[in-house]
Design a protein around this motif. Structure first.
Motif, short mmCIF file in Angstrom:
data_model
loop_
_atom_site.label_atom_id
_atom_site.label_comp_id
_atom_site.label_asym_id
_atom_site.label_seq_id
_atom_site.Cartn_x
_atom_site.Cartn_y
_atom_site.Cartn_z
N ARG A 1 4.10 -16.36 -10.20
CA ARG A 1 3.50 -15.80 -8.88
C ARG A 1 5.01 -15.20 -8.04
O ARG A 1 4.66 -14.20 -7.28
N LEU A 2 5.99 -15.87 -8.26
CA LEU A 2 7.08 -15.34 -7.48
C LEU A 2 7.66 -14.03 -8.07
O LEU A 2 8.07 -13.02 -7.39
N VAL A 3 7.53 -13.75 -9.34
CA VAL A 3 7.76 -12.55 -9.96
C VAL A 3 6.92 -11.56 -9.25
O VAL A 3 7.33 -10.32 -8.93
N ALA A 4 5.60 -11.56 -9.34
CA ALA A 4 4.61 -10.86 -8.92
C ALA A 4 4.77 -10.50 -7.09
O ALA A 4 4.71 -9.50 -6.69
N LEU A 5 5.42 -11.61 -6.61
CA LEU A 5 5.50 -11.40 -5.21
C LEU A 5 6.85 -10.56 -4.82
O LEU A 5 6.75 -9.67 -3.99
N ALA A 6 7.86 -10.79 -5.86
CA ALA A 6 8.90 -9.66 -5.70
C ALA A 6 8.62 -8.13 -5.96
O ALA A 6 9.01 -7.29 -5.12
N MET A 7 7.52 -8.09 -7.08
CA MET A 7 7.49 -6.61 -7.18
C MET A 7 6.55 -6.51 -6.05
O MET A 7 6.72 -4.84 -5.59
N ASP A 8 5.62 -7.11 -5.56
CA ASP A 8 4.66 -6.69 -4.07
C ASP A 8 5.82 -6.18 -3.20
O ASP A 8 5.57 -5.11 -2.21
N LEU A 9 6.76 -7.06 -2.76
CA LEU A 9 7.73 -6.87 -1.74
C LEU A 9 8.61 -5.62 -1.96
O LEU A 9 8.78 -4.78 -0.91
N GLY A 10 8.83 -5.15 -3.25
CA GLY A 10 9.47 -3.68 -3.70
C GLY A 10 8.59 -2.75 -3.28
O GLY A 10 9.14 -1.66 -2.66
N LEU A 11 7.28 -2.70 -3.67
CA LEU A 11 6.31 -1.70 -3.27
C LEU A 11 6.26 -1.61 -1.90
O LEU A 11 6.23 -0.53 -1.27
N ALA A 12 6.12 -2.68 -0.94
CA ALA A 12 6.06 -2.54 0.30
C ALA A 12 7.52 -2.07 0.97
O ALA A 12 7.25 -1.50 2.00
N LYS A 13 8.39 -2.32 0.53
CA LYS A 13 9.73 -1.74 0.84
C LYS A 13 9.71 -0.14 0.59
O LYS A 13 9.95 0.60 1.70
N GLU A 14 9.14 0.37 -0.35
CA GLU A 14 9.02 1.63 -0.64
C GLU A 14 8.02 2.30 0.46
O GLU A 14 8.40 3.59 0.75
N LYS A 15 7.05 1.60 0.60
CA LYS A 15 6.10 2.24 1.55
C LYS A 15 6.23 2.17 3.07
O LYS A 15 5.43 2.45 3.98
N LEU A 16 7.47 1.49 3.38
CA LEU A 16 7.60 1.04 4.65
C LEU A 16 7.77 2.30 5.64
O LEU A 16 7.19 2.49 6.69
N THR A 17 8.60 3.38 5.22
CA THR A 17 8.60 4.51 5.83
C THR A 17 7.46 5.57 5.63
O THR A 17 7.35 6.37 6.88
N GLU A 18 6.79 5.69 4.51
CA GLU A 18 5.86 6.35 4.20
C GLU A 18 4.33 6.02 4.78
O GLU A 18 3.68 7.00 5.48
N ASP A 19 3.95 4.90 4.80
CA ASP A 19 2.80 4.32 5.02
C ASP A 19 2.88 2.94 5.57
O ASP A 19 2.86 1.91 5.09
N PRO A 20 3.28 2.96 6.96
CA PRO A 20 3.60 1.18 7.53
C PRO A 20 2.39 0.60 7.54
O PRO A 20 2.61 -0.73 7.13
N ALA B 1 -0.11 0.37 5.10
CA ALA B 1 -0.33 -0.35 3.89
C ALA B 1 1.15 -1.14 3.35
O ALA B 1 0.57 -2.19 2.67
N ALA B 2 2.12 -0.84 3.83
CA ALA B 2 3.33 -1.57 3.85
C ALA B 2 2.99 -3.39 4.35
O ALA B 2 3.22 -4.18 3.75
N ALA B 3 2.46 -2.91 5.57
CA ALA B 3 2.20 -4.38 6.54
C ALA B 3 0.96 -5.05 5.55
O ALA B 3 1.11 -6.38 5.53
N ARG B 4 -0.01 -4.51 5.17
CA ARG B 4 -0.80 -5.28 4.38
C ARG B 4 -0.33 -5.81 2.94
O ARG B 4 -0.87 -6.87 2.81
N MET B 5 0.81 -5.22 2.45
CA MET B 5 1.34 -5.63 1.22
C MET B 5 1.97 -6.74 1.68
O MET B 5 2.06 -7.86 0.98
#
Length: 449
Positions: free
Chosen positions: A274-293, A295-299
């Motif tokens: 679960r922590l590995v999946a969480l780290a991947m989700d946070l990485g995707l949210a970081k990438e989307k933070l500037t492009e789609d705030p 979606a990043a907030a939902r993630m």
């Protein structure tokens, strides 16, 4: 294995209320004792006592005397070693005789342990073996007892049966001996014979009483033989305890290894994944933070939920290792918490004047936890009770339910593993679970506080 099933009996089966196939005996035990196989086996044991006792005593005393006399030379050592080896051979014969005629199971003593190879190492080990000297002591002590038990047993047995059957053979006296019957008294002027019907009947009744009493006399005599064989020819208490500790150590190591594998599996398949999946989700949210705030907030919000779930799994895992409530508040509160998570209503009663040793307290907690899990999964019960109390220096736990029963602690079941854990700390597990219920499982642990 520490598991016990029901009420056990000693040698030769049950307490004497049933015959073959479980059918009740028609005769009471006092009347059938003279014709029982057990009584005849014990009588044959007494008959063999004298010749075997003479052989053992002659061998033991002769060989020991020769060996002790030759100790001034080197020849005494091998003679003594040979004497002890022969006594161990007699001990094996006596254990087999007791097993075959008395139904007494005595384990063979610990094998001879030599520090090296060759005749000298073997002789040294034989002379230093306490077991060997106990066998020689048996050959000496058994002889006077063999003479006494043989004399008493044969006298009562032959006298009883001879008098009991006197009405069948008293005709031998007037026909072949030239007298009216058994002579009780005789001098130059008076002779008293047992020849009238009344006297013959009384003689037979006396013989009946002696015949009925003889099996119990023989049983009392063989009780001494049982003590001698068990005390001198079996493994010593120290050796037995060492074997038990070695077995318990293996059980503890296996249990600890199994617990470590379980924790590793739970971490790998649960919180770690679960922590590995969480780290991947946070990485995707970081990438989307500037492009789609948005979606990043939902993630991030989803990741927050995953964090809560992972924390709960870690709490459950830590509770499975050692619950904090047990350390802080003791068995009463910890078992109440376990009972609240059971699928059926559970009544908990803990009556302890103080807290036992921490290790025993932990074993008691996990024992009750596993038993309540069995109640939830398999018992089909509507209610259960947990009782905990102290009896002298023992901690007793009892878990009862009104379910379908049929709990089996044999084979590779969970109850068998639980019994092994209790056995590792000198505990006992008693399972009373007839088909149809109710089930009552009692665990006994040392207090050790």
């Amino acid at each position: 294995m520490a598991t016990q099933y029901g009420q056990g009996y000693g040698e030769w089966g049950g307490p004497g209320s049933q015959g073959a196939g479980g059918r009740p005996h028609r005769l009471p035990v006092a009347l059938r004792a003279p014709i029982e196989a057990r009584s005849w086996g014990e009588f044959c044991y007494l008959l063999l006592n004298l010749p075997i006792g003479i052989a053992m005593f002659t061998y033991g005393v002769t060989m020991f005397s020769i060996g002790a006399g030759l100790l001034v030379t080197f020849l005494g050592i091998p003679v003594l070693a040979a004497a002890l080896a022969g006594c161990r051979g007699f001990g094996a014969l006596e254990r087999a005789r007791a097993r075959g005629l008395l139904g007494l199971e005595v384990a063979a003593p610990e094998p001879l342990r030599t520090n090296g190879r060759g005749a000298m190492a073997w002789m040294g080990a034989m002379l230093k073996s306490g077991t060997s000297w106990r066998h020689m002591l048996y050959t000496v002590l058994h002889f006077p007892w063999a003479v006494f038990s043989f004399s008493v047993g044969v006298s009562f047995w032959t006298c009883g049966w001879a008098l009991l059957t006197y009405p069948l053979w008293f005709w031998v006296f007037p026909m072949y001996v030239g007298q009216a019957g058994i002579q009780l008294y005789g001098d130059e002027t008076h002779h008293v014979y047992l020849d009238s019907p009344f006297e013959i009947t009384v003689t037979a009744l006396i013989g009946l009483l002696i015949t009925l009493a003889t099996p119990w006399i023989v049983r009392g005599l063989t009780t001494v033989d049982r003590l001698l064989v068990h005390g001198l020819l079996g493994p010593s208490r120290l050796a037995t305890r060492v074997v038990e500790l070695e077995s318990d150590r293996g059980a503890v190591v296996d249990t600890a290894a199994a617990d470590l594998r379980r924790i590793e599996r739970d971490l790998h398949d649960g919180a770690q994944a679960r922590l590995v999946a969480l780290a991947m989700d946070l990485g995707l949210a970081k990438e989307k933070l500037t492009e789609d705030p948005q979606a990043a907030a939902r993630m991030v919000e989803d990741a927050h939920g995953e964090v809560k779930t992972a924390l709960q799994e870690l709490r459950d895992l830590a509770r499975g290792i050692h619950p904090a409530v047990l350390t802080d508040r003791g068995l009463d509160a910890a078992l109440s918490a376990v009972a609240s998570r059971c699928a059926v209503p559970v009544e908990v009663e803990v009556d302890l004047p103080s807290r036992p040793a921490a290790a025993i307290e932990g074993i008691a907690y996990f024992t009750v936890s596993e038993l309540l899990q069995n109640v939830s999964k398999h018992a089909r019960a509507t209610r259960a009770t947990v009782d905990v109390w102290r009896a002298e220096d023992r901690l007793l736990l009892q878990v009862s339910d009104d379910g379908a029963g049929g709990a089996d602690a044999s084979g590779g079941s969970g109850l068998a593993g639980l019994a092994g854990r209790l056995d590792a700390v000198d505990g006992v597990l008693v399972v009373d679970s007839p088909v149809g219920g109710p089930t009552r499982i009692t665990a006994e642990l040392p207090w050790r506080a």
